[in-house]
Design an enzyme around this catalytic site. Structure first.
Site, PDB file in Angstrom:
ATOM      1  N   TYR A   1       6.444  12.203  80.686  1.00 41.03           N
ATOM      2  CA  TYR A   1       7.009  10.820  80.454  1.00 41.03           C
ATOM      3  C   TYR A   1       8.896  11.051  81.505  1.00 41.03           C
ATOM      4  CZ  TYR A   1      10.485   8.697  77.448  1.00 41.03           C
ATOM      5  OH  TYR A   1      11.786   7.873  77.173  1.00 41.03           O
TER       6      TYR A   1
ATOM      7  N   GLU B   1      12.600   3.458  81.698  1.00 40.64           N
ATOM      8  CA  GLU B   1      11.658   4.460  81.001  1.00 40.64           C
ATOM      9  C   GLU B   1      10.093   4.481  81.480  1.00 40.64           C
ATOM     10  OE1 GLU B   1       9.555   3.339  77.312  1.00 40.64           O
ATOM     11  OE2 GLU B   1      10.631   5.491  76.635  1.00 40.64           O
TER      12      GLU B   1
END
Ligand code: ADP
Ligand code: MG
Length: 396
Positions: free
Chosen positions: A119, A207
């Protein structure tokens, strides 16, 4: 302003970030030709909507056992079958709300052999006044659960705006992820590139989830979600063209055309105000008397009669609005102009719900006179307290 995954990848590719080959399509007819442009043998068919959680999402029309909004395909026929299944249907994910979003566009992408899913996001960390990386080894489709259950697995690294992403920053990220070999080498260009893209284009969020390590050892941006700061769009004509209005709230689009600040909320009292401070005070006092605002529309400093009318129409277009409170302090904005705008809008769209108006400041008396002589069912209020009590009583 949000954009689609395929557009975000295009932007990041321009900064040198490694992304897969892919083709965006809007009809089933295009699916085969799109897949033929890719190397195969693994393809991925990805719903393009302005919401995350697509992989675990469900199509309303297809029942609970059907596959989600991101699907692997092992042949071109399978790509076409998925496209038929997905296009035009409504995808419900953890981020869309129950209504879901119609899938009008797919991204057909080269399938990657994934060794690890990481992530990585970039955001403006207001506590330190810097752009920061937020990283975790636990990438993939459950990052919300990681943040909730094991927050220690999420690392934040704020970047010094003068130095940019330094070698030491990259080393820290590489260590946190436990990268080596080709991935550690790729990291040297990838993280500075993501940061540069973020700053150059005035993103408010970037993101990448997942950022993957492939079985060949290299890094790849596998998913990308980007929001741009709307206040900086004036200096990015190229980015403005990426806007997809079909993904946005129609009322917010209309408001932005008129340069009005409109925010949809969950209650049932619509609010027309001028200035953010007055908007907050108006919403606070509505809550104090036991109701919730449905929205607020800030008409700003020097609004015209037409702009006020547009604001009023936007507020009344929300079916949840059971009453409207107009609370304006006339400084630069004159109360008679507000009154004329409200009267014009009511004459055009009608008035199905109670309307309480509180005007104070420049030409307040003239404004009240215009409202009183309009023949419309408008309740005048003396002050903010009186106005809030009157509108709450009217919708109770
Ligand atoms: P979302 O976050 O909206 O669910 P993603 O793009 O992250 O959508 O896709 C969900 C999952 O699908 C990823 O975590 C990854 O495991 C898999 N996936 C997505 N794109 C690809 C691809 N090009 N190749 C292989 N797997 C993919
Ligand atoms: Mg994702």
């Amino acid at each position: 302003m949000n954009i689609h995954e395929y557009q975000a990848k295009q932007v990041l590719k321009g900064y040198g970030a490694p992304v897969a080959q892919g083709v965006a399509i809007t009809s089933v007819d295009e699916a085969e030709a799109a897949a033929r442009q890719l190397p195969g043998p693994l393809y991925v068919v990805k719903s393009q909507i302005h919401a995350g959680g697509r992989g675990k999402g469900k199509f309303k029309e297809l029942g609970p056992d059907a596959k989600g909004g991101v699907r692997l395909a092992k042949s071109i026929e399978e790509v076409v079958a998925h496209a038929k299944d997905m296009l035009g249907n409504t995808l419900v994910t953890a981020q869309t709300g129950e209504a879901g979003k119609q899938v009008n566009r797919l991204y057909i992408e080269d399938g990657a052999d994934i060794a690890r899913e990481l992530y990585c996001s970039l955001l403006v960390d207001r506590s330190v006044g810097r752009v920061a990386f937020v990283i975790s080894t636990e990438g993939g489709m459950d990052i919300e659960a990681v943040a909730h259950d094991t927050p220690e697995k999420i690392v934040t690294l704020a970047i010094d705006p003068e130095a940019g992403v330094t070698d030491a920053d990259v080393a820290q990220i590489v260590a946190a992820y436990g990268l080596d070999g080709a991935a550690a080498e790729d990291a040297k260009s990838l993280f500075p590139a993501l940061y540069k893209a973020f700053v150059d284009t005035d993103m408010s969020l970037l993101e990448v989830n997942p950022l993957i390590v492939m079985t060949d050892g290299h890094l790849r941006v596998l998913d990308a979600k980007v929001s741009f700061d709307g206040n900086a769009l004036f200096r990015h004509d190229d980015i403005k063209t990426l806007r997809d209005e079909t993904e946005e709230d129609a009322k917010e689009i209309e408001a932005s055309k008129w340069d009005l600040a409109y925010v949809a909320l969950d209650g049932n009292i619509g609010c027309m105000v001028n200035g953010a401070g007055l908007a907050m005070a108006t919403m606070d006092i509505i809550k104090l008397y036991g109701k919730e605002p449905a929205n607020f529309c800030d008409v700003g400093g020097g609004a015209s009669k037409e702009k006020v009318a547009a604001a009023f129409k936007i507020i009344t277009a929300d079916p949840r609005v059971e009453g409207i409170l107009v609370n304006i302090f006339g400084g630069i904005m004159r109360c008679d102009v507000i009154a004329e705008g409200v009267v014009a809008a009511v004459k055009e769209v009608g008035l199905q719900v109670p309307l309480v108006v509180r005007l104070e400041g420049t030409n307040a008396e003239l404004g009240k006179k215009i409202l009183n002589e309009s023949g419309l069912r408008i309740t005048a209020a003396d002050d903010l307290d009186d106005a809030a009590q009157k509108i709450v009583a009217a919708v109770a």
